[in-house]
Design a protein around this motif. Sequence first.
Motif, PDB file in Angstrom:
ATOM      1  N   ILE A  42     -10.099  24.279  39.054  1.00  0.00           N
ATOM      2  CA  ILE A  42     -10.681  24.507  37.715  1.00  0.00           C
ATOM      3  C   ILE A  42      -9.576  24.745  36.669  1.00  0.00           C
ATOM      4  O   ILE A  42      -9.745  24.454  35.494  1.00  0.00           O
ATOM      5  CB  ILE A  42     -11.663  25.715  37.770  1.00  0.00           C
ATOM      6  CG1 ILE A  42     -12.881  25.393  38.635  1.00  0.00           C
ATOM      7  CG2 ILE A  42     -12.109  26.182  36.379  1.00  0.00           C
ATOM      8  CD1 ILE A  42     -13.752  24.265  38.157  1.00  0.00           C
ATOM      9  N   LEU A  43      -8.440  25.266  37.111  1.00  0.00           N
ATOM     10  CA  LEU A  43      -7.350  25.549  36.165  1.00  0.00           C
ATOM     11  C   LEU A  43      -6.317  24.424  36.098  1.00  0.00           C
ATOM     12  O   LEU A  43      -5.346  24.521  35.345  1.00  0.00           O
ATOM     13  CB  LEU A  43      -6.657  26.860  36.564  1.00  0.00           C
ATOM     14  CG  LEU A  43      -7.562  28.100  36.509  1.00  0.00           C
ATOM     15  CD1 LEU A  43      -6.824  29.329  37.013  1.00  0.00           C
ATOM     16  CD2 LEU A  43      -8.087  28.340  35.096  1.00  0.00           C
ATOM     17  N   ASN A  44      -6.550  23.334  36.828  1.00  0.00           N
ATOM     18  CA  ASN A  44      -5.582  22.240  36.878  1.00  0.00           C
ATOM     19  C   ASN A  44      -5.800  21.278  35.691  1.00  0.00           C
ATOM     20  O   ASN A  44      -6.867  20.677  35.550  1.00  0.00           O
ATOM     21  CB  ASN A  44      -5.745  21.504  38.211  1.00  0.00           C
ATOM     22  CG  ASN A  44      -4.755  20.382  38.367  1.00  0.00           C
ATOM     23  OD1 ASN A  44      -4.633  19.520  37.505  1.00  0.00           O
ATOM     24  ND2 ASN A  44      -4.042  20.392  39.470  1.00  0.00           N
ATOM     25  N   GLN A  45      -4.753  21.141  34.857  1.00  0.00           N
ATOM     26  CA  GLN A  45      -4.920  20.364  33.623  1.00  0.00           C
ATOM     27  C   GLN A  45      -5.120  18.872  33.866  1.00  0.00           C
ATOM     28  O   GLN A  45      -5.794  18.195  33.096  1.00  0.00           O
ATOM     29  CB  GLN A  45      -3.715  20.588  32.721  1.00  0.00           C
ATOM     30  CG  GLN A  45      -3.729  21.993  32.162  1.00  0.00           C
ATOM     31  CD  GLN A  45      -2.662  22.238  31.128  1.00  0.00           C
ATOM     32  OE1 GLN A  45      -1.800  21.407  30.922  1.00  0.00           O
ATOM     33  NE2 GLN A  45      -2.708  23.389  30.505  1.00  0.00           N
ATOM     34  N   GLN A  46      -4.545  18.352  34.938  1.00  0.00           N
ATOM     35  CA  GLN A  46      -4.728  16.924  35.255  1.00  0.00           C
ATOM     36  C   GLN A  46      -6.202  16.629  35.541  1.00  0.00           C
ATOM     37  O   GLN A  46      -6.751  15.645  35.067  1.00  0.00           O
ATOM     38  CB  GLN A  46      -3.925  16.576  36.519  1.00  0.00           C
ATOM     39  CG  GLN A  46      -2.464  16.841  36.434  1.00  0.00           C
ATOM     40  CD  GLN A  46      -1.694  15.597  36.079  1.00  0.00           C
ATOM     41  OE1 GLN A  46      -2.057  14.507  36.486  1.00  0.00           O
ATOM     42  NE2 GLN A  46      -0.654  15.757  35.315  1.00  0.00           N
ATOM     43  N   TYR A  47      -6.820  17.520  36.317  1.00  0.00           N
ATOM     44  CA  TYR A  47      -8.238  17.313  36.633  1.00  0.00           C
ATOM     45  C   TYR A  47      -9.108  17.565  35.398  1.00  0.00           C
ATOM     46  O   TYR A  47     -10.099  16.883  35.187  1.00  0.00           O
ATOM     47  CB  TYR A  47      -8.661  18.216  37.797  1.00  0.00           C
ATOM     48  CG  TYR A  47      -8.101  17.763  39.117  1.00  0.00           C
ATOM     49  CD1 TYR A  47      -8.401  16.502  39.632  1.00  0.00           C
ATOM     50  CD2 TYR A  47      -7.269  18.582  39.864  1.00  0.00           C
ATOM     51  CE1 TYR A  47      -7.884  16.067  40.835  1.00  0.00           C
ATOM     52  CE2 TYR A  47      -6.742  18.158  41.083  1.00  0.00           C
ATOM     53  CZ  TYR A  47      -7.056  16.903  41.554  1.00  0.00           C
ATOM     54  OH  TYR A  47      -6.537  16.487  42.751  1.00  0.00           O
ATOM     55  N   GLN A  48      -8.712  18.559  34.597  1.00  0.00           N
ATOM     56  CA  GLN A  48      -9.466  18.831  33.355  1.00  0.00           C
ATOM     57  C   GLN A  48      -9.533  17.573  32.500  1.00  0.00           C
ATOM     58  O   GLN A  48     -10.584  17.187  31.981  1.00  0.00           O
ATOM     59  CB  GLN A  48      -8.778  19.917  32.534  1.00  0.00           C
ATOM     60  CG  GLN A  48      -9.083  21.328  32.971  1.00  0.00           C
ATOM     61  CD  GLN A  48      -8.295  22.363  32.174  1.00  0.00           C
ATOM     62  OE1 GLN A  48      -7.963  22.152  31.022  1.00  0.00           O
ATOM     63  NE2 GLN A  48      -7.991  23.478  32.807  1.00  0.00           N
ATOM     64  N   LEU A  49      -8.377  16.920  32.379  1.00  0.00           N
ATOM     65  CA  LEU A  49      -8.294  15.725  31.542  1.00  0.00           C
ATOM     66  C   LEU A  49      -9.102  14.565  32.134  1.00  0.00           C
ATOM     67  O   LEU A  49      -9.843  13.877  31.421  1.00  0.00           O
ATOM     68  CB  LEU A  49      -6.811  15.324  31.417  1.00  0.00           C
ATOM     69  CG  LEU A  49      -6.448  14.527  30.189  1.00  0.00           C
ATOM     70  CD1 LEU A  49      -6.809  15.285  28.928  1.00  0.00           C
ATOM     71  CD2 LEU A  49      -4.931  14.242  30.207  1.00  0.00           C
TER      72      LEU A  49
END
Length: 274
Positions: free
Chosen positions: A49-56
């Motif tokens: 949930i805190l991983n920016q690659q997955y967020q994007l």
Amino acid sequence: MKQTNSKINIQEKLETYLSEFEIQYTETIKNSNNIKKLELLIEDYSAFILNQQYQLAYLVWPDIQKKDMLTQKLANISAKCVKQMEMIRAQRLLEGRASSSNYFENIEHCINEEFGQFKVTAKDKLLLIGSGAYPMTLIQFAKSTGAEVIGIDIDEAAVNLGKRVARTLAPEAKIHITNQKVEQLADLHTVTHIIFSSTVPIKYDILDQLYELTNDRVVISMRYGNHFKALFNYPTKPTDAQKWTCLNEQIRDNQIFDIAIYQKALVEVGVGDV
Ligand SMILES: C[S@@+](CC[C@H](N)C(=O)[O-])C[C@H]1O[C@@H](n2cnc3c(N)ncnc32)[C@H](O)[C@@H]1O
């Protein structure tokens, strides 16, 4: 090596989490000794949930229907799993087998910053809606501020465990836990601060109801997660502008939930505090 967004298959990733949560939830219900795998899964999911690659990758994923459907299912199952994890953590503590996990450390770290300028003092009274079987928020507020704190939860088993955990970890603190609903709390008008747990599904209905039941200076902290964080939290909703004003939103890059602070509309902030 880092995966680029174009290489991330976010749908597949979410479907895998969904089936893992379903499996580990069932296994833990069957036998609480299976909790370790569920704890590891929740820790892994928190990091996701805190991983920016997955967020994007989630943000640019164009299949809105599938995105909404999977988001709701994951929010529901992960809330059930966290609740289950709290129950077992509480039982272990009461049996003298204390345990820890990064999920709890993450939650426990956020506690003192929660109300920003509206700090809780010993003279205040705090209410937590959705206190859970392991009521760390209540315990930390009671211990660090000396305030009187009240927790409510709809789940009878969570209330019973929560009371025993509070007695064990903070025997001197002024902590009261009950399965009453907000409209049943006799002293609600004297409450100065209210926190909503992020995983209370009807939190905005209760907020609406609280308008008539609380004093004019009450400060509300609504824990929530929007967009990618809605995979692990229930999101914000618009409020009746005649009733509640959102004063501040704390978007916290390294925390699994964010915080919105509300006060009653027409209350002048910082003027004539009672
Ligand atoms: C998993 S706990 C999270 C609390 C966490 N320990 C904390 O300190 O922030 C969320 C709890 O909310 C409770 N809950 C869900 N819906 C609720 C409602 N409408 N009113 C009160 N509690 C509710 C659940 O039973 C569950 O125990």
